[in-house]
Write a protein that holds these residues in place. Structure first.
Motif, PDB file in Angstrom:
ATOM      1  N   GLY A 230     -43.958   7.534  -2.622  1.00 12.45           N
ATOM      2  CA  GLY A 230     -43.850   6.136  -1.809  1.00 12.45           C
ATOM      3  C   GLY A 230     -45.085   5.386  -1.814  1.00 12.45           C
ATOM      4  O   GLY A 230     -45.867   5.313  -3.031  1.00 12.45           O
ATOM      5  N   LEU A 231     -45.479   4.550  -0.960  1.00 14.16           N
ATOM      6  CA  LEU A 231     -46.622   3.659  -0.928  1.00 14.16           C
ATOM      7  C   LEU A 231     -47.873   4.493  -0.875  1.00 14.16           C
ATOM      8  O   LEU A 231     -48.152   5.236   0.011  1.00 14.16           O
ATOM      9  CB  LEU A 231     -46.287   2.658   0.233  1.00 14.16           C
ATOM     10  CG  LEU A 231     -45.335   1.738   0.201  1.00 14.16           C
ATOM     11  CD1 LEU A 231     -45.088   0.997   1.354  1.00 14.16           C
ATOM     12  CD2 LEU A 231     -45.664   0.618  -0.998  1.00 14.16           C
ATOM     13  N   VAL A 232     -48.709   4.368  -1.864  1.00  7.83           N
ATOM     14  CA  VAL A 232     -49.984   5.019  -2.086  1.00  7.83           C
ATOM     15  C   VAL A 232     -50.892   4.568  -0.750  1.00  7.83           C
ATOM     16  O   VAL A 232     -51.541   5.387  -0.289  1.00  7.83           O
ATOM     17  CB  VAL A 232     -50.643   4.687  -3.479  1.00  7.83           C
ATOM     18  CG1 VAL A 232     -52.048   5.337  -3.372  1.00  7.83           C
ATOM     19  CG2 VAL A 232     -49.613   5.917  -4.208  1.00  7.83           C
ATOM     20  N   THR A 233     -50.795   3.229  -0.491  1.00 10.85           N
ATOM     21  CA  THR A 233     -51.654   2.853   0.747  1.00 10.85           C
ATOM     22  C   THR A 233     -51.316   3.661   2.077  1.00 10.85           C
ATOM     23  O   THR A 233     -52.174   3.985   2.836  1.00 10.85           O
ATOM     24  CB  THR A 233     -51.468   1.251   0.952  1.00 10.85           C
ATOM     25  OG1 THR A 233     -49.904   0.973   0.872  1.00 10.85           O
ATOM     26  CG2 THR A 233     -52.002   0.544  -0.136  1.00 10.85           C
ATOM     27  N   GLU A 234     -50.036   4.014   2.099  1.00 14.07           N
ATOM     28  CA  GLU A 234     -49.461   4.742   3.267  1.00 14.07           C
ATOM     29  C   GLU A 234     -50.039   6.264   3.156  1.00 14.07           C
ATOM     30  O   GLU A 234     -50.565   6.746   4.010  1.00 14.07           O
ATOM     31  CB  GLU A 234     -48.141   4.899   3.412  1.00 14.07           C
ATOM     32  CG  GLU A 234     -47.686   3.498   3.755  1.00 14.07           C
ATOM     33  CD  GLU A 234     -48.004   2.630   5.178  1.00 14.07           C
ATOM     34  OE1 GLU A 234     -48.354   3.657   5.808  1.00 14.07           O
ATOM     35  OE2 GLU A 234     -47.766   1.473   5.204  1.00 14.07           O
ATOM     36  N   ALA A 235     -50.211   6.598   1.866  1.00 18.37           N
ATOM     37  CA  ALA A 235     -50.834   8.153   1.777  1.00 18.37           C
ATOM     38  C   ALA A 235     -52.257   8.132   2.047  1.00 18.37           C
ATOM     39  O   ALA A 235     -52.948   9.037   2.725  1.00 18.37           O
ATOM     40  CB  ALA A 235     -50.452   8.472   0.409  1.00 18.37           C
ATOM     41  N   SER A 282     -46.147  12.380  -6.653  1.00 17.45           N
ATOM     42  CA  SER A 282     -46.663  11.082  -6.611  1.00 17.45           C
ATOM     43  C   SER A 282     -47.854  10.713  -5.520  1.00 17.45           C
ATOM     44  O   SER A 282     -48.762  11.558  -5.389  1.00 17.45           O
ATOM     45  CB  SER A 282     -45.523  10.120  -6.598  1.00 17.45           C
ATOM     46  OG  SER A 282     -46.212   9.096  -7.126  1.00 17.45           O
ATOM     47  N   ALA A 283     -47.436  10.151  -4.538  1.00 14.71           N
ATOM     48  CA  ALA A 283     -48.470   9.789  -3.409  1.00 14.71           C
ATOM     49  C   ALA A 283     -48.738  10.834  -2.545  1.00 14.71           C
ATOM     50  O   ALA A 283     -49.643  10.910  -2.167  1.00 14.71           O
ATOM     51  CB  ALA A 283     -47.839   8.548  -2.565  1.00 14.71           C
ATOM     52  N   ALA A 284     -47.772  11.752  -2.582  1.00 17.35           N
ATOM     53  CA  ALA A 284     -47.738  13.152  -1.732  1.00 17.35           C
ATOM     54  C   ALA A 284     -48.867  14.008  -2.555  1.00 17.35           C
ATOM     55  O   ALA A 284     -49.284  14.832  -1.744  1.00 17.35           O
ATOM     56  CB  ALA A 284     -46.362  13.710  -1.580  1.00 17.35           C
ATOM     57  N   GLU A 285     -48.858  14.147  -3.728  1.00 18.84           N
ATOM     58  CA  GLU A 285     -49.531  14.748  -4.674  1.00 18.84           C
ATOM     59  C   GLU A 285     -51.198  14.288  -4.473  1.00 18.84           C
ATOM     60  O   GLU A 285     -51.782  15.021  -4.446  1.00 18.84           O
ATOM     61  CB  GLU A 285     -49.326  14.736  -6.065  1.00 18.84           C
ATOM     62  CG  GLU A 285     -48.028  15.598  -6.387  1.00 18.84           C
ATOM     63  CD  GLU A 285     -47.471  15.494  -7.636  1.00 18.84           C
ATOM     64  OE1 GLU A 285     -47.674  16.572  -8.546  1.00 18.84           O
ATOM     65  OE2 GLU A 285     -46.918  14.574  -8.240  1.00 18.84           O
ATOM     66  N   LEU A 286     -51.325  12.797  -4.571  1.00 24.07           N
ATOM     67  CA  LEU A 286     -52.474  12.323  -4.273  1.00 24.07           C
ATOM     68  C   LEU A 286     -53.093  12.904  -3.029  1.00 24.07           C
ATOM     69  O   LEU A 286     -54.267  13.071  -2.985  1.00 24.07           O
ATOM     70  CB  LEU A 286     -52.292  10.787  -4.336  1.00 24.07           C
ATOM     71  CG  LEU A 286     -53.604   9.834  -4.266  1.00 24.07           C
ATOM     72  CD1 LEU A 286     -53.270   8.562  -4.929  1.00 24.07           C
ATOM     73  CD2 LEU A 286     -53.654   9.612  -2.769  1.00 24.07           C
ATOM     74  N   LEU A 287     -52.255  12.779  -2.150  1.00 24.93           N
ATOM     75  CA  LEU A 287     -52.958  13.034  -0.621  1.00 24.93           C
ATOM     76  C   LEU A 287     -53.390  14.555  -0.630  1.00 24.93           C
ATOM     77  O   LEU A 287     -54.244  15.110  -0.134  1.00 24.93           O
ATOM     78  CB  LEU A 287     -51.754  12.656   0.323  1.00 24.93           C
ATOM     79  CG  LEU A 287     -52.254  13.319   1.737  1.00 24.93           C
ATOM     80  CD1 LEU A 287     -53.510  12.882   2.540  1.00 24.93           C
ATOM     81  CD2 LEU A 287     -50.859  13.055   3.090  1.00 24.93           C
ATOM     82  N   THR A 288     -52.312  15.429  -0.923  1.00 21.61           N
ATOM     83  CA  THR A 288     -52.538  16.795  -1.381  1.00 21.61           C
ATOM     84  C   THR A 288     -53.968  17.048  -2.217  1.00 21.61           C
ATOM     85  O   THR A 288     -54.892  17.912  -1.643  1.00 21.61           O
ATOM     86  CB  THR A 288     -51.540  17.572  -1.850  1.00 21.61           C
ATOM     87  OG1 THR A 288     -50.276  17.229  -1.220  1.00 21.61           O
ATOM     88  CG2 THR A 288     -51.631  19.203  -2.293  1.00 21.61           C
TER      89      THR A 288
END
Length: 369
Positions: A230-235, A282-288
């Motif tokens: 999703g929105l990377v800013t939100e991650a 994606s954004a969830a992987e970035l956060l992880t």
């Protein structure tokens, strides 16, 4: 729901990057960079010749080899932006491509798909008689959603499904749906599960609120399984719930390096487990990756999908929009995600949540830091 997902507010023109993907009613890998000028030139030539810029852009994209690229009509792009706000027309299922087949990864509660008895793990074989094996998830999403102007709400779609040895068909009525992407529940052990289904507008702040409201000292399981991004800013906002500032990720746009940072003041003390699987993208992987690299969380589950490319929207002369790969992001330690994914600290398949709860208990009540 998502055919692809924006990196840093690109859909609204706030920032120039976008990171799109596996979809609700809606995943792809490493892609060439630097072809967006060719697509823009093709569209401009078409406009000058009196032909369709959108069709010219679609042809240019198909030649580029950019697996994550997409060209949207104005109505389609408007629908996509609505999906990032948690609103969409569809049947309420999420799916991904796995070994050339389309697999249902999640079914929303109180949705047409749920009412039809469709479950996570079911294989989607056809949509209105069209076989979907080998098709990109984005194309399957379009078939599920129907008319992208929003006129498809109330229409029916016939789905061919398979569950183990059983094959059957279901006729499902599309509906206008809203999605609560963050849910919170308490574990019997006293821990808190924060499940993030996707990073839509406001979801990062919902995670921060959930952390602040969690009982003092209680550990948290951050469930990112099946999260298509999703929105990377939100991650990044979600990362700020657990980090006291610092680097979340770096990414490049045509060779120019950029960085994403958490805000200071996050809860760095309470135990944290991040729960992931092959549908974490994606954004969830970035956060992880940020939580893992910075030693903030124990990551439990299965290797994540591996979608770490950055897309940027290019407006075309007829109002359509091309989303094209312009770069890739990396975790704080410099690890590339695209095509590789995030390897968990502890592998777990069936019963992954129970394993995460066990790990959380082993981390113990935090002391002063």
């Amino acid at each position: 729901m998502f055919a692809s997902v924006l990196v840093a507010g690109a859909a609204t023109g706030n920032l120039p990057g976008a990171d799109r993907e596996d979809a609700a009613d809606g995943a792809r890998s490493a892609a060439p960079v630097g072809h967006h000028r060719d697509v823009a030139r093709a569209a401009a030539r078409a406009a000058a010749d009196g032909t369709s810029p959108m069709e010219a852009a679609q042809r240019a994209v198909s030649r580029s080899g950019d697996r994550w690229a997409a060209v949207y009509s104005p109505d389609e792009y408007e629908e996509f932006e609505e999906s990032l706000d948690g609103r969409y027309t569809g049947v309420g299922l999420w799916a991904r491509e796995r070994d050339g087949r389309i697999e249902v990864t999640r079914v929303g509660s109180d949705t047409p798909a749920a009412e039809a008895g469709i479950r996570a793990g079911d294989r989607l074989r056809s949509v209105d008689g069209r076989k979907v094996d080998g098709r990109p998830v984005t194309e399957v999403v379009s078939l599920l959603r129907g008319d992208t102007t929003g006129e498809s709400a109330g229409t029916t779609v016939r789905l061919g499904l398979e569950r183990g040895p059983r094959a059957w068909s279901e006729t499902v009525r599309r509906a206008r749906l809203s999605r609560d992407t963050v849910t919170v529940r308490e574990l019997a052990s006293g821990g808190t599960v924060i499940e993030v289904g996707a990073f839509t507008t406001g979801s990062g702040e919902q995670v921060r609120t959930a952390v602040r409201r969690a009982p003092d000292g209680a550990g948290i399981v951050l469930d990112l399984r099946g999260n298509p991004g999703g929105l990377v800013t939100e991650a990044v906002t979600a990362a700020s719930a657990f980090l006291d500032g610092g680097l979340v990720a770096t990414y490049d746009v045509e060779g120019e390096q950029r960085a994403l940072h958490a805000e200071p003041g996050g809860d760095t003390a309470r135990p944290l487990v991040a729960l992931v699987d092959g549908g974490t993208m994606s954004a969830a992987e970035l956060l992880t990756g940020a939580l893992q690299d910075r030693g903030r969380a124990v990551v439990v589950g299965a290797r994540t999908f591996g979608k770490g490319s950055v897309q940027m929207p290019t407006p075309l002369p007829d109002g359509s929009v091309a989303e094209l790969t312009v770069g890739h992001y990396r975790t704080p330690s410099g690890r590339a995600v695209d095509g590789k994914g995030i390897t968990p600290d502890l592998e777990a398949g069936e019963g992954a949540l129970r394993r995460a709860e066990t790990v959380l208990g082993g981390l113990g009540r935090p002391g002063p830091r």
